[in-house]
Design an enzyme around this catalytic site. Sequence first.
Site, short mmCIF file in Angstrom:
data_model
loop_
_atom_site.label_atom_id
_atom_site.label_comp_id
_atom_site.label_asym_id
_atom_site.label_seq_id
_atom_site.Cartn_x
_atom_site.Cartn_y
_atom_site.Cartn_z
CG ASN A 47 -1.87 -1.19 1.17
OD1 ASN A 47 -2.40 -1.53 0.12
ND2 ASN A 47 -2.10 -1.82 2.31
CE LYS A 83 -3.44 -4.22 -1.77
NZ LYS A 83 -3.53 -4.17 -0.28
CD GLU A 88 -6.82 -5.62 0.87
OE1 GLU A 88 -7.33 -6.43 1.66
OE2 GLU A 88 -5.63 -5.25 0.95
CE LYS A 148 -1.90 -11.55 0.12
NZ LYS A 148 -2.76 -11.01 1.19
CG ASP A 203 -5.36 -11.93 3.32
OD1 ASP A 203 -4.15 -12.01 3.08
OD2 ASP A 203 -5.89 -10.94 3.85
CD GLU A 261 -3.08 -9.65 7.78
OE1 GLU A 261 -4.18 -9.11 7.57
OE2 GLU A 261 -2.22 -9.82 6.88
CG HIS A 305 -10.91 -14.08 6.47
ND1 HIS A 305 -11.03 -13.01 7.32
CD2 HIS A 305 -10.19 -13.63 5.40
CE1 HIS A 305 -10.43 -11.96 6.79
NE2 HIS A 305 -9.89 -12.31 5.63
CD1 TRP A 350 -13.11 -6.98 3.38
CD2 TRP A 350 -13.99 -5.00 3.93
NE1 TRP A 350 -12.50 -6.02 2.62
CE2 TRP A 350 -13.01 -4.79 2.94
CE3 TRP A 350 -14.68 -3.89 4.44
CZ2 TRP A 350 -12.70 -3.53 2.43
CZ3 TRP A 350 -14.37 -2.62 3.94
CH2 TRP A 350 -13.39 -2.45 2.94
#
Length: 716
Positions: free
Chosen positions: A226, A303, A307, A376, A381, A409, A537, A559
């Site tokens: 980002n 990227k 997002e 990935k 994710d 994460e 997730h 999300w």
Amino acid sequence: MLKKLIVFVFCLVCIDSVANNGYNLWLQYRFIQNEELRLNYQSNIQKLIPVGNTESIKVGLEELKRALNGMLGSEFLSETHDEYANTLLFGSEENLSEDIRIQLGNAFNEINDEGFIIRSFSVKGKKYIVISGKTDVGVLYGVFNFLKLLQTHQSIEKLNIVDSPKIKIRVLNHWDNLDRTVERGYAGFSIWDWHRLPDYIDPRYIDYARANASIGINGTVLNNVNANALILTPQYLEKVEALANVFRPYGIKVYLTARFSAPIEIGGLKTADPLDPDVIKWWQDKAKEIYARIPDFGGFLVKANSEGQPGPQNYGRNHVDGANMLANALDPFGGIVMWRAFVYSEHDTTDRAKQAYTEFVPYDGQFKDNVIIQVKNGPIDFQPREPFHPMFGAMPKTPLMMEFQITQEYLGQSTHSVFLPKLYEEVLQSDTYRKGKGSIVAKVIDGTLDNKRLTGIAGVSNIGNDINWTGNPMLQANWYGFGRLAWNPYLHADTIAEEWLRETFSNHEDFVEPVKEMMLNSLEAVVDYMTPLGLHHIMATGHHYGPGPWVSNLSRPEWNPVYYHKADSLGIGFDRTPTGSNATAQYAPEVASKFNNLETCPEKYLLWFHHVSWHYKLKNGETLWDGMALKYQEGVNQVASMRYTWKQVKPYVDEERFNEVDMLLNIQYKEAKWWRDACLLYFKQYSKMPLPKGVEKPTQTLGYFESLRFPFAPGN
């Protein structure tokens, strides 16, 4: 005098007890207490002879001196040895004498430009250990590998090692921001002190380079995916140049994440359309500017259209248009574009797991030769466990590079000890069946499946400015393990764990064996107490710290954890078979048929691919509800076992690192119980079934767990 001596001895004991803060990572170079072994090493290495005078050879010599003085004592190397002293000689092929090259024979034909040879032999009555390669960086890799032999107490009597990296681009991705915060970073602030650069070179930069070179990492992306466009301004490029100069002798190239909208934000243009002539020229000029400063600049990571990040789709263009435009700008200088495939759209409500495949596979074969698509490991994710990404079996005409997460994460962040090479190995050994049985992901990544020239692998860094680098001494193993698998994706996790333990802590078998077992079981433990049987997730949102399976109020459906587990009165799980989202159709038929069938779907992916009744019978005869609850308990029990193991090996670990890991394992145990209790209380609302025997009863209510807030959780 006696009083002074007592005080002096006491101080030495104090210093020894706190001396190891973990800063030296796996490059500990501890003094070898075994006298017989130490004397053997000393007798085989009486003289150091560097061949060549490049910066890489110089840092190799410094590393050898540092390591040998540490392990063998500072007095054994002498400049006054006679000419028949046993010699450690190191240098590249072109600088070796003819006699030495003859002894190495055809070995140079077996290595690539980064490979190395380590061989022992005698010439005219003189014993040699020779470390060589086609390049000085290859020699440096050989130096570190030779030192690993000593660190792990292996014989150096009859050496014949020929080795090369199997993957060309082996990079760390730093999600570091210019203000020194680190997105998904759990080990302090960024190690890049942008404010003091370029004039202040922190010694940590050199130690970072040493550590990476020791495991064969040859690139670093300095800034967050980002991205902030300022990194491409002259003010910051001067700072990037300073880091590149530090890293160059260690074979490490710098890369930058390029913000796609940079021509607008720092270039004064009104558009970033990749087909606009002014935009094309702006990027060409920027590439020239960068390479004028950094001739070996690696290229851009991008990227785009993910997002909220800008990209070519903002202008009605596609990923090929964007990637190839940047590739054209870099191509004259030998640079590459690493274009990330991590995309998902709020407009696709069927299944986020399908999005990347849908967007990229139709473009197979349309990207320029210096573009590599960074994918990935799984289709969602960085979850504790995911099936391999279907793109790895679907783009034979396009180079694909793996993106693993080293930072944790979704795996308890830096407070949970999880040995990630087990996850990496599981993914790399997965079979895509693209060319029939044996078409494993590792063969896609190293290029052997489709004869790819450009190959790569990336790891999202877990490094920060904490004194021990990773926030938890045990998580240094994940940085180490990523590097080892980047060099050779066919290595086994148990080999990596043993190497790291011996280099980092102790060679004592009573330490190595139990802690290695603890590490190898740690991934399954975290999967069990977080996301057993294919759940995924269900972490709390935003910071992803702790459980949040109840979250359902976020603006985008994908999300919300409820989107993924779909628990209801009938059962739980995401149907990705033809009766659901049909995501299984993105895999080869052999793989899809296995995942589609409840009888053949591996239970570790059961709820990833199927919505299953609470009463469904697992292979062990338990109902799904009972089996899931027992898995949560097994995860907790495994962490309890890890705590016990660590306490048993206390005599072999220095006090500072022992106490640090001990405290973190206590946190992990507490949080494993939190995960178990919160998730089972939540899912119990739907199953309407009691907890089975053997599962501890929660001590708090579901309302209590739902009320927890962590506004300043790190890395968010």
